[in-house]
Design a protein around this motif. Structure first.
Motif, PDB file in Angstrom:
ATOM      1  N   LEU A 377       0.894  -1.286   0.246  1.00  0.00           N
ATOM      2  CA  LEU A 377      -0.236  -0.057   0.160  1.00  0.00           C
ATOM      3  C   LEU A 377       0.626   1.351  -0.126  1.00  0.00           C
ATOM      4  CD1 LEU A 377      -2.726  -1.218   2.655  1.00  0.00           C
ATOM      5  CD2 LEU A 377      -3.002  -0.693   0.069  1.00  0.00           C
ATOM      6  N   ALA A 378       2.086   1.300   0.738  1.00  0.00           N
ATOM      7  CA  ALA A 378       2.741   2.475   0.804  1.00  0.00           C
ATOM      8  C   ALA A 378       3.862   2.757  -0.356  1.00  0.00           C
ATOM      9  CB  ALA A 378       3.560   2.384   2.230  1.00  0.00           C
ATOM     10  N   GLU A 379       4.306   1.605  -0.877  1.00  0.00           N
ATOM     11  CA  GLU A 379       5.222   1.912  -1.835  1.00  0.00           C
ATOM     12  C   GLU A 379       5.329   0.777  -3.146  1.00  0.00           C
ATOM     13  OE1 GLU A 379       8.683   3.739  -1.405  1.00  0.00           O
ATOM     14  OE2 GLU A 379       6.835   4.647  -0.770  1.00  0.00           O
ATOM     15  N   GLY A 380       4.111   0.260  -3.379  1.00  0.00           N
ATOM     16  CA  GLY A 380       3.925  -0.597  -4.359  1.00  0.00           C
ATOM     17  C   GLY A 380       5.025  -1.781  -4.327  1.00  0.00           C
ATOM     18  N   ILE A 381       5.498  -2.240  -3.182  1.00  0.00           N
ATOM     19  CA  ILE A 381       6.391  -3.349  -2.891  1.00  0.00           C
ATOM     20  C   ILE A 381       5.794  -4.573  -2.691  1.00  0.00           C
ATOM     21  CG2 ILE A 381       8.100  -4.240  -1.351  1.00  0.00           C
ATOM     22  CD1 ILE A 381       8.867  -1.384  -0.528  1.00  0.00           C
ATOM     23  N   ASP A 422      17.235   3.474  -2.903  1.00  0.00           N
ATOM     24  CA  ASP A 422      17.133   4.604  -2.058  1.00  0.00           C
ATOM     25  C   ASP A 422      15.773   5.365  -1.977  1.00  0.00           C
ATOM     26  OD1 ASP A 422      20.043   4.841  -1.335  1.00  0.00           O
ATOM     27  OD2 ASP A 422      20.401   6.004  -2.998  1.00  0.00           O
ATOM     28  N   TYR A 423      15.019   5.133  -3.203  1.00  0.00           N
ATOM     29  CA  TYR A 423      13.686   5.792  -3.305  1.00  0.00           C
ATOM     30  C   TYR A 423      12.699   5.045  -2.515  1.00  0.00           C
ATOM     31  CZ  TYR A 423       9.334   6.810  -5.349  1.00  0.00           C
ATOM     32  OH  TYR A 423       7.786   7.103  -5.869  1.00  0.00           O
ATOM     33  N   ILE A 424      12.900   3.718  -2.117  1.00  0.00           N
ATOM     34  CA  ILE A 424      12.224   2.895  -1.285  1.00  0.00           C
ATOM     35  C   ILE A 424      12.498   3.227   0.034  1.00  0.00           C
ATOM     36  CG2 ILE A 424      11.871   0.668  -0.410  1.00  0.00           C
ATOM     37  CD1 ILE A 424      12.455  -0.460  -3.209  1.00  0.00           C
ATOM     38  N   LEU A 425      13.506   3.135   0.263  1.00  0.00           N
ATOM     39  CA  LEU A 425      14.043   3.573   1.843  1.00  0.00           C
ATOM     40  C   LEU A 425      13.398   5.009   2.298  1.00  0.00           C
ATOM     41  CD1 LEU A 425      17.559   2.423   1.810  1.00  0.00           C
ATOM     42  CD2 LEU A 425      15.651   1.460   3.215  1.00  0.00           C
ATOM     43  N   GLU A 426      13.450   5.980   1.390  1.00  0.00           N
ATOM     44  CA  GLU A 426      12.849   7.299   1.586  1.00  0.00           C
ATOM     45  C   GLU A 426      11.263   7.031   2.186  1.00  0.00           C
ATOM     46  OE1 GLU A 426      13.091  10.788  -0.932  1.00  0.00           O
ATOM     47  OE2 GLU A 426      15.115  10.028  -1.766  1.00  0.00           O
ATOM     48  N   GLY A 427      10.643   6.170   1.284  1.00  0.00           N
ATOM     49  CA  GLY A 427       9.193   6.182   1.566  1.00  0.00           C
ATOM     50  C   GLY A 427       8.745   5.381   2.811  1.00  0.00           C
ATOM     51  N   LEU A 431       6.141   4.859   6.827  1.00  0.00           N
ATOM     52  CA  LEU A 431       5.478   3.563   7.236  1.00  0.00           C
ATOM     53  C   LEU A 431       6.021   3.387   8.593  1.00  0.00           C
ATOM     54  CD1 LEU A 431       4.842   0.728   5.441  1.00  0.00           C
ATOM     55  CD2 LEU A 431       5.907   0.208   7.674  1.00  0.00           C
ATOM     56  N   ALA A 432       7.269   3.539   8.708  1.00  0.00           N
ATOM     57  CA  ALA A 432       7.914   3.360  10.277  1.00  0.00           C
ATOM     58  C   ALA A 432       7.315   4.126  11.165  1.00  0.00           C
ATOM     59  CB  ALA A 432       9.408   3.283  10.055  1.00  0.00           C
ATOM     60  N   ALA A 433       7.069   5.507  10.788  1.00  0.00           N
ATOM     61  CA  ALA A 433       6.572   6.542  11.680  1.00  0.00           C
ATOM     62  C   ALA A 433       4.960   5.974  12.234  1.00  0.00           C
ATOM     63  CB  ALA A 433       6.571   7.851  11.328  1.00  0.00           C
TER      64      ALA A 433
END
Length: 460
Positions: A377-381, A422-427, A431-433
């Motif tokens: 939902l967050a990143e399309g992963i 890097d793009y994934i980690l930014e997003g 989610l972690a928050a």
């Protein structure tokens, strides 16, 4: 010549020749897709995924040399020269005389289990992965996991958490010798976080099986990654080439089975290889019934050609250094954002510790499956739950949780670049928050075997 190892940037040791577009959807679109799929990422269409980390199996980008080899394939039904080429590569790599091609690793497992396992038999290993366990159980056997204690602790930094517990293995083999048709070891140990087994441990495993008269069959899907870990981490092995470590590893067993869709660097294929002709007639007879003639085994000759090249390319130490660096880079990035992962990082994937990340969700509410859905939902992963959705079960009305609740992000070989990561980690910072808002899940449908492939869930 190696890339400059003093630099922080991970350089892909290859040039990109063919590209395909990524598809980006918004959260509302992805939620609709997920609802229709029963909140099971296996049931989501690839076209609706941006970053596909469901598996590293068969998702590699093949090289120009592999594509070139496919053009000269001999598609003869019997006695193909492409099989001869493939057979020679496997023989040189493993030291085993007898090579049986299959269309993938699951087919190799099916052949071995069908030929050798009878109800009540037991198969020890460090950890059996899902399809191995299912094939053993379908044949009436019991898959027994004997990984070391450290291998069941995500936070433990033991360098070889894929090791089998030699003391427990020895006792197990003595107690159940008549019920063990063959013993196993999986390298690297996928279920436990892609963790390697040391050469010392493989040697000790071999000695236990030999002492008890038990044939030793390795699951070698990621044999090259395991050997590079040995070179990096095991004292006395640092000056050896990866190929030397690979060949010594194979010399300690009686045979192997492989899903070549991993370290074979291909999109389809697998094999069984045996040092001696034990079981050969049984296996080939079953092969002809289920896979095809022994010189193609369910594969097109062009696939055998690509695999012959891939099994040699995977030994390139520049590639292996890059491959392991990707997992390490992603693990470090996730950890900085408060997302815990199995330590130390494995070779082919990052395993998020969903139990620690979502302590408010109990195992029977599938924290890993909930996190898999949130990542999409967050990143399309698209990731894969390796926890109680995959391995948990209810016995006598009581829920038995998996030993660990993990989410695997498996990285296709030679596909994504550092900027993607890097793009994934930014997003994932966002989610972690908001992790306290993630809800548990309910299982609303499950099939009798390998339920995680087709099960359906709902958020509570």
């Amino acid at each position: 010549m190696k890339p400059d190892s003093s630099r922080k940037t991970i350089i892909e040791p290859f040039k990109i020749k063919v590209v395909e577009p990524l598809r980006f959807l918004n959260r509302e679109e992805r939620l609709s897709i997920l609802e229709k799929a029963g909140f099971n990422l296996f049931l989501v269409k690839a076209n609706d995924v941006t970053f596909d980390f469901l598996t590293d199996s068969g998702t590699t980008a093949m090289s120009a040399a592999q594509w070139g080899a496919m053009m000269v394939a001999d598609e003869s039904y019997a006695g193909s020269r492409s099989f001869e080429k493939f057979e020679k590569v496997v023989q040189n790599l493993t030291g085993y005389n007898y090579v049986i091609p299959t269309h993938q690793g699951r087919a190799a497992e099916k052949l071995l289990c069908s030929a050798l396992i009878k109800p009540g038999m037991k198969i020890p290993s460090n950890n059996h992965f899902d399809t191995t366990r299912a094939n053993i159980e379908q044949a009436g056997g019991e898959a027994v996991d004997l990984v070391i204690t450290e291998g069941r602790d995500p936070k433990n930094t033991h360098p070889f958490k894929g090791n089998i517990d030699i003391t427990r293995l020895d006792a197990f083999c003595k107690e159940f010798r008549s019920q063990i048709p063959f013993g196993m070891l999986t390298i690297t140990n996928n279920t436990g976080g892609g963790q390697p087994a040391s050469l010392e441990n493989i040697r000790g495993t071999s000695e236990v099986y030999r002492k008890n008269g038990i044939p030793f069959i390795m699951d070698v899907c990621r044999f090259a990654e395991n050997s590079f870990f040995i070179k990096q981490r095991e004292k006395g092995q640092e000056k050896k080439s990866v190929k030397e470590i690979v060949q010594e590893t194979f010399s300690l067993a009686d045979g192997c089975m492989m899903s070549a869709k991993k370290d074979g660097l291909v999109n389809i294929g697998g094999f069984i290889a045996l040092k001696k002709g034990l079981w050969l007639d049984q296996l080939r007879s079953l092969l002809i019934l289920t896979e095809g003639f022994p010189t193609y085994g369910g594969l097109a000759a062009r696939d055998l050609e690509a695999l012959a090249v891939g099994l040699e390319e995977v030994l390139d130490e520049n590639y292996l250094e890059y491959r392991l660096a990707v997992s390490r880079y992603m693990a470090e990035g996730l950890n900085k954002r408060g997302i815990p992962t199995v330590q130390p990082p494995g070779g082919h994937a990052v395993y998020i510790d969903a139990k620690s990340f979502l302590p408010n969700i109990p195992p029977e509410r599938f924290p890993g499956q909930a996190l898999v859905c949130e990542l999409y939902l967050a990143e399309g992963i698209r990731g894969c739950e390796i926890g109680s959705a995959m391995f948990g079960k209810t016995v006598g009305g009581k829920f038995q949780a998996s030993a660990m609740e993990l989410v695997r992000l498996a990285f296709p070989r030679r596909v994504y670049t550092q900027s993607h990561f890097d793009y994934i980690l930014e997003g994932l910072t966002e989610l972690a928050a908001r992790k306290s808002k993630i809800r548990g899940m309910e299982l609303v449908y499950e099939p009798p075997f390998l339920r995680h492939f087709t099960a359906r869930f709902e958020f509570l």
